[in-house]
Scaffold this motif. Structure first.
Motif, PDB file in Angstrom:
ATOM      1  N   GLN A   1      -3.795   7.008  -5.091  1.00  0.00           N
ATOM      2  CA  GLN A   1      -3.944   6.221  -6.327  1.00  0.00           C
ATOM      3  C   GLN A   1      -4.281   4.766  -6.024  1.00  0.00           C
ATOM      4  OE1 GLN A   1      -1.563   6.514  -9.746  1.00  0.00           O
ATOM      5  NE2 GLN A   1      -0.903   8.620  -9.393  1.00  0.00           N
ATOM      6  N   LEU A   2      -3.647   4.212  -5.029  1.00  0.00           N
ATOM      7  CA  LEU A   2      -3.929   2.817  -4.695  1.00  0.00           C
ATOM      8  C   LEU A   2      -5.374   2.658  -4.225  1.00  0.00           C
ATOM      9  CD1 LEU A   2      -0.578   1.879  -2.925  1.00  0.00           C
ATOM     10  CD2 LEU A   2      -1.466   0.881  -5.046  1.00  0.00           C
ATOM     11  N   ALA A   3      -5.878   3.625  -3.465  1.00  0.00           N
ATOM     12  CA  ALA A   3      -7.273   3.550  -3.024  1.00  0.00           C
ATOM     13  C   ALA A   3      -8.216   3.552  -4.226  1.00  0.00           C
ATOM     14  CB  ALA A   3      -7.588   4.717  -2.088  1.00  0.00           C
ATOM     15  N   ARG A   4      -7.932   4.418  -5.193  1.00  0.00           N
ATOM     16  CA  ARG A   4      -8.804   4.485  -6.375  1.00  0.00           C
ATOM     17  C   ARG A   4      -8.712   3.206  -7.197  1.00  0.00           C
ATOM     18  NH1 ARG A   4     -10.031  10.391  -8.329  1.00  0.00           N
ATOM     19  NH2 ARG A   4     -11.530   9.112  -9.411  1.00  0.00           N
ATOM     20  N   LEU A   5      -7.520   2.671  -7.320  1.00  0.00           N
ATOM     21  CA  LEU A   5      -7.346   1.449  -8.107  1.00  0.00           C
ATOM     22  C   LEU A   5      -8.053   0.270  -7.449  1.00  0.00           C
ATOM     23  CD1 LEU A   5      -3.611   2.054  -8.988  1.00  0.00           C
ATOM     24  CD2 LEU A   5      -5.441   1.775 -10.673  1.00  0.00           C
ATOM     25  N   LEU A   6      -7.960   0.175  -6.142  1.00  0.00           N
ATOM     26  CA  LEU A   6      -8.650  -0.913  -5.443  1.00  0.00           C
ATOM     27  C   LEU A   6     -10.161  -0.754  -5.588  1.00  0.00           C
ATOM     28  CD1 LEU A   6      -6.395  -1.046  -2.267  1.00  0.00           C
ATOM     29  CD2 LEU A   6      -6.584  -2.838  -4.014  1.00  0.00           C
TER      30      LEU A   6
ATOM     31  N   THR B   1       0.941  -2.548  -9.971  1.00  0.00           N
ATOM     32  CA  THR B   1       1.453  -2.508 -11.340  1.00  0.00           C
ATOM     33  C   THR B   1       1.044  -1.218 -12.046  1.00  0.00           C
ATOM     34  OG1 THR B   1       1.385  -4.917 -11.518  1.00  0.00           O
ATOM     35  CG2 THR B   1       1.415  -3.678 -13.578  1.00  0.00           C
ATOM     36  N   VAL B   2      -0.234  -0.849 -11.924  1.00  0.00           N
ATOM     37  CA  VAL B   2      -0.709   0.378 -12.569  1.00  0.00           C
ATOM     38  C   VAL B   2      -0.122   1.603 -11.885  1.00  0.00           C
ATOM     39  CG1 VAL B   2      -2.751   1.726 -13.185  1.00  0.00           C
ATOM     40  CG2 VAL B   2      -2.804  -0.759 -13.360  1.00  0.00           C
TER      41      VAL B   2
ATOM     42  N   LEU C   1       3.869   6.511 -11.527  1.00  0.00           N
ATOM     43  CA  LEU C   1       4.715   7.004 -10.454  1.00  0.00           C
ATOM     44  C   LEU C   1       6.057   6.300 -10.538  1.00  0.00           C
ATOM     45  CD1 LEU C   1       4.115   9.024  -8.137  1.00  0.00           C
ATOM     46  CD2 LEU C   1       3.732   7.040  -6.659  1.00  0.00           C
ATOM     47  N   LEU C   2       7.089   7.024 -10.942  1.00  0.00           N
ATOM     48  CA  LEU C   2       8.389   6.396 -11.182  1.00  0.00           C
ATOM     49  C   LEU C   2       8.895   5.661  -9.955  1.00  0.00           C
ATOM     50  CD1 LEU C   2      10.220   9.112 -13.315  1.00  0.00           C
ATOM     51  CD2 LEU C   2       9.139   6.995 -14.079  1.00  0.00           C
TER      52      LEU C   2
END
Length: 688
Positions: A556-561, A572-573, A578-579
């Motif tokens: 997810q972090l890769a996609r957000l970046l 933040t997103v 992801l709890l």
């Protein structure tokens, strides 16, 4: 270094490259063109470089709105949903989707049309078109030297407003607020000749103590105000007006409220000026307030401020954008050199009380394989006594940061060194270079994160995947110039786990990789050392994390970046879905991003319910390096209204076709029914 405009090799047109922001944009023409340099002064708007081309049409290869400026200001706006616009006479066209300020200047009638997923500007035959470009980047004009006495520091901080490019309400546009000059301590007070207090007729009176000066920094900068010694905190204007800065909610909260209130009212009033647009926030305030926006626009700044502060805060509070940054700082001279950077972000600044109590980060509920080495304990035990928990914030804020000693739980650890180094980054037009390092054979599947970084087609990426990297090779990777290092594996008290041992980043003295993600258990200490050794910022963990959760977080972090989020808004997103995402935090300068989003403004979509073909949806936006606080965005589902960036824009009832318009426009995380989707993989039909 200014942006360049050169002819394309593979088709007729030009490529605009901003080496400072590592961004590029194409304009296509009817036939090959040869750009010729012309004076940037021929543009009404400031540009850093200008060329002239001859062509009968210009194609913007995206669906974008275009502002058409006449001699007297904004004349018309083209919206792709309108289909066609004919304009007589000379115009300057402002292309809104470009990652730079991009203008076309033409002296003949023109027609703007939408053709499939492009916008085409046609002229009366082959004509000369001037192309002007300005980078969105900015640098401090110099450094102020001040003794450590609070009275001298007040003099220095009073000069931060010298960077404002206007004192009109238009300074609420991020591109019209320059970066304030830097501040350093010295034996004597010294100011470069080019730095002058703007003389707005506004003073901020506070007791001469750091704990009063620092919270006023952003407000003084934005108002171009002078900070002077006084016995009671108050605003004073040249007209004899005074405004209590301490009553009711207390000094720091009061200052933060004034900053946010003045800012949002400026955003509303500026719609009477250069850009006369339909702003959502203006519509909401006009429904409840009896204000003459046009009259306010014409007032001098001090008089306008008096009128603004006559409006009750509660009347505007729910219209104020989610504030991008709130920072807790140590009220000592050690925090002074961060003040210009915090002012540039219009951060709400609070001073930290004594933080002798410790806190403990909340780890994942570990039920499976962990990202820690079973042969060694995690690093949390060694630093637990330094954990601190910042106080909560009483308003909607996206970013939190901490300047001072201790390891803050739940917020970004901001350092002076990372902020200053961010100013020294050499412009580099080459592809964005990313290293993905996977040091555990059981985690090889996560190497697919390399695919997600390449989803943003506007930018060129150079991604290298490494497996089982030994200590020497990993050290070399960290010391090489690169934009990002994504580590997958284990971290222990001894360092980053490699096949031949551990690389303790404490031994590194020259880290050149700009940013990083250490996706491993309790990677804070190793990440902190990377920042101290030269990296600008990174994403780390504060506790043990389960492997399955870490895999989801990493992808997810890769996609957000790749979608254009900063380090901070990525985490933040991540946390919205992801709890246990709160285990991933930022360190150093978290406002960095790898690239720009397609629209310049990263979006987040939350579908509340889907019933009878209508998707009730919340749309949120986040500021980015190219679209800071004060930017406005127009959604594809509304041809007229614009919204201030940052936070939830509104709740919309979207038919499937309208939802698909949004999904087709950018890389967007979409949350629905406790699941996370991505806009490039779904359509409205998939959610029914």
């Amino acid at each position: 270094m200014e942006p360049t405009v050169t002819a394309l090799d593979d088709r007729p047109g030009v490529r605009v490259v901003d080496p400072i922001e590592s961004a590029q944009f194409e304009l296509w023409t009817a036939s090959p063109v040869k750009p010729v340099s012309v004076s940037p002064d021929m543009f009404r708007f400031p540009v850093g470089n200008a060329v002239e081309i001859s062509t009968s049409r210009v194609v913007v290869p995206e669906l974008t709105s275009i502002y058409l400026h006449g001699e007297d200001g904004l004349a018309e706006t083209f919206d792709p949903s309108d289909g066609r616009l004919r304009v007589e006479g000379a115009r300057t066209l402002e292309i809104n989707s470009a990652p730079t300020k991009l203008y076309l200047r033409v002296g003949c009638p023109l027609v703007v049309t939408r053709e499939e997923s492009r916008v085409v500007v046609r002229f009366d035959g082959v004509v000369d078109v001037q192309v002007g470009v300005r980078s969105l980047h900015d640098q401090p004009a110099g450094t102020i030297t001040t003794p450590e006495r609070p009275e001298d520091v007040m003099r220095a901080v009073s000069l931060l407003g010298s960077a404002l490019k206007t004192t009109s309400p238009e300074r609420s546009f991020p591109t019209l607020r320059g970066h304030p000059p830097l501040i350093e301590t010295g034996d004597v007070f010294a100011v470069p000749d080019s730095i002058e207090q703007p003389g707005t007729g506004i003073q901020v009176e506070v007791p001469p103590e750091y704990k009063y000066v620092y919270p006023a920094v952003s407000l003084a900068y934005y108002l171009g105000a002078e900070i002077v010694p006084g016995t009671h905190p108050q605003l004073v204007t040249e007209n004899g007006f005074t405004y209590d800065l301490k009553g009711g909610v207390g000094y720091e909260r009061r200052v933060g409220r004034v900053l946010r209130q003045v800012f949002v009212l400026d955003c509303v009033v500026r719609t009477e000026g250069y850009y006369q647009i339909a702003l959502h926030e203006r519509h909401r305030l006009e429904e409840r307030l009896d204000v003459d926006v046009g009259w306010l626009y014409e007032l001098p700044l001090a008089a306008r401020l008096e009128q603004y502060l006559d409006v009750p805060y509660d009347a505007v509070a729910d219209v104020i954008p989610a504030w991008p940054l709130t920072v807790d700082v140590d009220p000592s001279v050690s925090s002074l050199d961060t003040m210009p950077f915090l002012a540039a972000e219009l951060a709400v600044v609070r001073t930290t009380p004594d933080r002798s109590r410790s806190a403990t980060p909340t780890p994942d509920v570990i039920t499976d394989f962990q990202r820690t080495d079973s042969n060694s304990g995690s690093g949390s035990e060694g630093v637990s006594s330094r954990f601190v928990t910042p106080d909560s914030v009483s308003f909607d804020t996206v970013g939190r940061a901490w300047v001072g000693d201790g390891v803050p739980v739940g917020v970004n650890k901001l350092t002076s060194g990372s902020l200053h180094r961010s100013l020294d980054v050499d412009p580099d037009p080459s592809p964005i270079q990313i290293h993905v390092v996977c040091n555990d054979p059981a985690m090889q599947a996560e190497r697919t994160v390399s695919e997600y970084y390449q989803l943003n087609e506007r930018h060129q990426f150079d991604i290298t995947v490494h497996a089982n990297v030994e200590t020497g090779e990993l050290r070399a990777l960290l010391e090489q110039d690169a934009d990002f290092l994504h580590y997958i594996g284990h971290v222990t008290d001894d360092g980053i786990v490699c096949p031949d041992g551990h690389l303790d980043t404490e031994v590194l003295s020259n880290v050149s990789v700009k940013a990083f993600l250490l996706n491993a258990c309790d990677s804070h200490e190793q990440g902190r050392q990377l920042v101290e050794a030269g990296s600008l910022g990174g994403i780390i963990t504060l506790s043990d994390v389960a492997d399955t959760v870490a895999t989801r977080a990493g992808t997810q972090l890769a996609r957000l970046l790749a979608a254009g989020h900063t380090l901070h808004t990525s985490t933040t997103v991540l946390q919205t879905h992801l709890l246990s995402g709160t285990n991933w935090l930022t360190i150093g300068n978290a406002t960095l991003s790898l690239c720009h989003s397609q629209s310049g403004v990263p979006l987040y979509l939350r579908i509340l319910e889907a019933e009878d073909g209508i998707f009730k949806s919340e749309i949120s936006t986040f500021v980015s390096p190219s679209h800071g606080l004060g930017s406005a965005i127009k959604l594809r589902i509304d041809s007229e209204t614009r919204y201030l960036v940052s936070g939830k824009l509104d709740t919309f009832d979207l038919p499937a076709a309208e939802l698909d318009k949004i999904l087709e426009g950018d890389i967007i995380p979409v949350d629905y029914d406790k699941e996370r989707y991505w806009s490039d993989e779904i359509s409205a039909a998939d959610l029914i």
